[in-house]
Design an enzyme around this catalytic site. Structure first.
Site, PDB file in Angstrom:
ATOM      1  N   GLU A 177      68.928  30.072  51.204  1.00  0.00           N
ATOM      2  CA  GLU A 177      68.477  30.050  52.593  1.00  0.00           C
ATOM      3  C   GLU A 177      68.878  28.710  53.214  1.00  0.00           C
ATOM      4  OE1 GLU A 177      64.846  32.007  53.091  1.00  0.00           O
ATOM      5  OE2 GLU A 177      64.800  31.755  55.244  1.00  0.00           O
ATOM      6  N   GLU A 203      55.773  26.176  50.276  1.00  0.00           N
ATOM      7  CA  GLU A 203      55.884  27.164  51.346  1.00  0.00           C
ATOM      8  C   GLU A 203      54.582  27.962  51.498  1.00  0.00           C
ATOM      9  OE1 GLU A 203      58.844  30.150  50.494  1.00  0.00           O
ATOM     10  OE2 GLU A 203      59.027  30.687  52.611  1.00  0.00           O
TER      11      GLU A 203
HETATM   12  C1  RAM Z   1      61.425  32.211  55.982  1.00  0.00           C
HETATM   13  C2  RAM Z   1      61.796  30.796  56.119  1.00  0.00           C
HETATM   14  C3  RAM Z   1      61.058  30.003  57.154  1.00  0.00           C
HETATM   15  C4  RAM Z   1      60.314  30.820  58.154  1.00  0.00           C
HETATM   16  C5  RAM Z   1      60.896  32.180  58.340  1.00  0.00           C
HETATM   17  C6  RAM Z   1      60.150  33.035  59.335  1.00  0.00           C
HETATM   18  O1  RAM Z   1      62.516  32.923  55.464  1.00  0.00           O
HETATM   19  O2  RAM Z   1      61.715  30.184  54.881  1.00  0.00           O
HETATM   20  O3  RAM Z   1      60.192  29.076  56.599  1.00  0.00           O
HETATM   21  O4  RAM Z   1      60.341  30.118  59.348  1.00  0.00           O
HETATM   22  O5  RAM Z   1      61.015  32.874  57.148  1.00  0.00           O
END
Ligand code: RAM
Length: 882
Positions: free
Chosen positions: A489, A761
């Site tokens: 990502e 996260e």
């Molecule tokens: C995830 C990303 C990010 C977020 C989006 C909506 O894939 O890691 O942190 O902003 O989704």
């Protein structure tokens, strides 16, 4: 008001003490930290009216600048002055050049001196310089690439020998690439930047770098050698295994301008006289790592006189695209902290794993010697499973693996060139002989941002949280602000960036970093005005317009204006800010933004098997409406700063309509919101959506909600940054502290207790039983929840900017002790100088030390007191019974 409070209040009125600690000697003042466009001696200034800043040193209290003198010329002695100005005011930040038009590719020298309000004049500052960039017509170099189609995975090398006929006075190289480049002159690496030319919205603009390479050149024969990698331009980027998003051909553009001592000039450029061959980098990729075969090194290829064999082919010139070439406006990416290997161990699965003790972003430098053809693999991981095995499932398809193939002979130190990894642990396979701790060093690689903030308290867990926040920042500020640095990502997610921007500006100087990135925000904004989920946008065009993500277009320019006093950023971004708000209006009906798809309060608390509505779901359109108001408010603020009266009137009316529509749609007459969540109340209160008379009850509903969850937060990406701010603002400081000091899930300190060294996260990336959250989305280095850092600096230490005196020209020092803390201390290097606030509570005494830099002033708001002190620059001590 409780008893204790009343008691200390009474004591305070009688025993209030203000001590002055700074000695009052009439010492001279001086100027320091001179910058141009936020940068020290920058090399590629494109702004026709570059802006100069300086800080003042003075030991005298209440020092202000009364006057400055600035002068600029084209020689280091400034003997021929091209522009000078003597101005009677206190502006020391971003003073715009106002002389005759500047020439391109020219070095200008400047210095400044100031007079203060005490009658002191500083000496002239040391001479500083900046260089202007190339105009489009100054480029004579041609883009070059390998002949035929660029299908090889290996990195091509490009070389060219040049002869300098005379002694050199100056030599400047302008270099860029489609892909990534590493350049060498006579075998020496040019500069210490990595991932040049940086990641931008390449279809719109590519940055070039400027290097003073006089020292690497000599009269006579010289050679330029450059290798290219795929990088973001051509390599895999985005989570759909997408390749070649920007183009399928890596290319180099280089122009070397030499001036000889006799004043004559010569220019050397990339063109079809260069030669190319493939080198030892067999493949490189941002996500997957790099494979380097030392047996394929071409000895001497980047030294003069090298005999090119048949593998060296002609290059081809390729046409330049529509993209603009622009100078760097932000910092380069460089190597920073090094970490020694702490431990080498065998996992239950028999893997050889090394622990560096810190989740970081960069790579491992590996020393090795062995038989030719020996292959060593280094895989990277952030965490181990609960059984203690190496865990890579959360990387999804990113391999994060570097492979080195030895050539025999001597010991070599290997490191990747065009890839970075996010890791705390590495797994080593194929190492010849015994792997020793000293064979491995991890190095953190990130954008060159000066540390601007320090924060610590008497609580070790909070200090670790601060550590984790700043490492989350380092790991994800690698040229663009990314969501995460490890899985497939690593994208410029706009929601994450806006949530974290103010915290980022406390920890490090991010002025240049965001100035650069905001250009991409504007460039990738859609013609409709909508703003992509990620910038640079490598997703679909339709992946845009999510509330709280797209609002980055208004939020970060405003945050940067407040943090650095940079009105220019508002000027530059104003069109983009306005387009975004107008876009929302265009998709709204009856002033309600209730269309489009939104991420909402991403990753909010959602317990398993929720039968009781405990999942903290906040209506997405309700959230959208609050961000519609917020963006409109920020646009309105910007319009006021820039003196755009028509827009002020227009958006004032719009804002009223947005709020009225919000209330009609989302609130009962008694003030209950349709979603009874923390985030719902937090956003409504933070953005002033509710009528004044219903705000206190809404704050109480928020408090009740927090209490109902046993002092746990339930907020996701959008509610979290403002949660404690709202509680503090409405007088519920102790509830804010209860949340902050909470050690069980969900909370900020839960990951700390679980051994985190960065921000996760998910609130429960590792669950209480040691198992992981879903592997698809479980990054252990994701800064969004680190946005609490902003509250920690503002409320615990008490360092606050003032909106109408941005850049901390005026500061509010308002520490609010709580959470059983007995001490807290913070420092912030502002554009005026160092602000400090440091307090202790011991033996019934509250002691506060404050420092305010010259040319700034502050209001000190003492806790448990109605006293407000106005102070000028200097250091002050306060103490009283508490
Ligand atoms: C995830 C990303 C990010 C977020 C989006 C909506 O894939 O890691 O942190 O902003 O989704």
């Amino acid at each position: 008001m409780n008893k204790i409070f009343r008691h200390s209040f009474a004591v305070l009125n009688t025993a209030f003490l203000l001590l002055f600690t700074t000695q009052i000697f009439a010492q001279k003042i001086s100027v320091r930290d001179l910058t141009v466009e936020h940068l020290v001696n920058p090399f590629s200034i494109d702004n026709p009216k570059p802006r100069f800043s300086w800080k003042i040193n003075s030991d005298i209290k209440n020092t202000k600048q009364n006057n400055y003198e600035i002068r600029l010329g084209t020689s280091a002695k400034i003997d021929r002055v091209l522009w000078k100005a003597t101005v009677n005011n206190d502006q020391s930040v971003l003073v715009a050049y106002n002389g005759p038009a500047l020439s391109s590719k020219t070095r200008y020298y400047w210095q400044v001196r100031v007079k203060d309000n005490h009658g002191n004049t500083s000496a002239w500052s040391p001479v500083q310089y900046f260089q202007t960039g190339l105009k489009p017509e100054d480029w004579s170099a041609k883009w070059i690439s390998v002949e035929g189609r660029d299908t090889a995975m290996a990195s091509p090398l490009f070389r060219k020998e040049i002869t300098l006929k005379k002694e050199i006075k100056s030599a400047v190289a302008y270099i860029t690439a489609k892909g990534l480049y590493e350049a060498h002159i006579n075998g020496t690496r040019v500069g210490n930047a990595y991932f040049a030319p940086g990641w931008t919205s390449y279809k719109d603009h590519i940055q070039y770098q400027v290097y003073d390479i006089k020292k690497s050149l000599k009269k006579g024969g010289n050679v330029i050698g450059v290798s290219l990698g795929d990088g973001w331009y051509k390599g895999r980027i985005g989570f759909a295994n997408q390749k070649q998003f920007y183009g399928d051909t890596r290319a180099l553009l280089l122009q070397l301008e030499v001036e000889y001592n006799d004043g004559s000039k010569e220019t050397f450029i990339t063109d079809n006289s260069w030669k190319t061959a493939y080198g030892p980098i067999r493949s490189s990729n941002i996500y997957d790592g790099e494979t380097y075969d030392a047996r394929l090194e071409i000895a001497g290829w980047n030294t003069y006189g090298f005999k090119e064999n048949a593998s060296w082919k002609p290059v081809q010139e390729i046409a330049s695209g529509p993209e603009k070439l622009i100078g760097m406006s932000g910092p380069q990416v460089s190597k920073h902290e090094e970490f020694k290997a702490l431990k080498i161990f065998k996992t239950p699965l028999g893997e050889t794993v090394v622990d560096f003790g810190q989740n970081l972003v960069g790579w491992v430098m590996l020393k090795a010697k062995g038989a030719a053809g020996t292959k060593i693999s280094i895989s990277h991981a952030e965490v181990l499973t609960k059984e203690g095995n190496f865990y890579t499932t959360n990387l999804r398809s990113a391999k994060q693996q570097n492979n080195y193939i030895l050539k025999g002979e001597t010991e070599q130190v290997f490191e990747p060139h065009f890839s970075f990894q996010g890791f705390r642990y590495v797994k080593i396979e194929g190492y010849p002989g015994e792997l020793k701790l000293e064979n491995l060093t991890a190095v953190a690689v990130y954008s060159d941002m000066k540390t601007s903030g320090k924060f610590s308290t008497s609580n070790a867990l909070l200090n670790q949280l601060q550590h984790n926040i700043s490492w989350g920042q380092k790991g994800n500020f690698v040229d663009v602000p990314t969501d995460c640095p490890q899985r497939d990502e690593r994208l410029g997610w706009t929601g994450d960036a806006q949530a974290f921007a103010t915290t980022a500006a406390y920890n490090m100087d991010v002025s240049g970093f965001f100035t650069k990135w905001l250009k991409d925000v504007s460039a990738d904004q859609l013609p409709s005005g909508s703003v992509p989920f990620v910038v640079p946008n490598v997703l679909n065009q339709s992946d845009a317009g999510s509330a709280g993500w797209a609002d980055v277009a208004t939020i970060i320019p405003w945050d940067m204006y407040i943090a650095y006093g940079d009105k220019g950023i508002l000027e530059t971004q104003y069109g983009s800010m306005k387009k975004w708000v107008d876009y929302i209006t265009s998709v709204s009906k009856n002033n309600l933004w209730n269309t489009g798809s939104h991420f909402g309060d991403w990753l909010f608390y959602r317990p398993n098997d929720d039968n009781d509505g405990r999942a903290a779901v906040t209506d997405k359109y309700m959230i959208a409406q609050t961000f519609y108001a917020h963006s409109t408010q920020l646009l309105l603020n910007a319009a006021k700063v820039l003196g755009k009266a028509d827009d002020v009137a227009k958006y004032t009316t719009l804002l009223e309509q947005i709020k009225a529509a919000y209330i009609k749609e989302n609130m009962t007459p008694s003030g209950k919101l349709i979603s009874n969540t923390q985030t719902a109340y937090v956003l409504a209160l933070q953005f002033d959506m509710l009528p004044e008379n219903l705000r206190a009850q809404a704050a109480q509903r928020l408090v009740d909600n927090v209490r109902d969850y046993g002092n746990h937060l339930t907020t996701g990406f959008l509610g979290t940054p403002y949660l404690c701010h709202v509680l503090s603002r409405f007088g519920h400081e102790s509830v804010a502290y209860d949340l902050l000091m909470q050690e069980s899930y969900p909370s900020w300190l839960y990951p700390v207790k679980m051994g985190a060294t960065t921000i996760w996260e998910r609130w429960d990336g590792i669950k209480q039983d040691g198992s992981f959250q879903t592997a698809d989305m479980n990054s252990f280095n994701h800064y969004a929840y680190g946005a609490i850092g902003d509250w920690m600096y503002k409320n615990i230490a008490g360092i606050n900017p003032v909106a109408d005196q941005p850049g901390y020209k005026s500061v509010v020092i308002a520490p609010r002790p709580g959470g059983k803390l007995t001490a807290a201390s913070a420092e912030l290097e502002t554009v005026y100088g160092t602000v400090k606030s440091s307090w202790t509570i011991a033996e019934g005494l509250f002691k506060l030390d404050v420092t305010i830099p010259p040319n700034a002033s502050a209001t000190v708001v003492l806790p448990k007191s109605d006293k407000k002190e106005q102070i000028g620059s200097g250091s002050y001590h306060f103490e009283y019974k508490y």
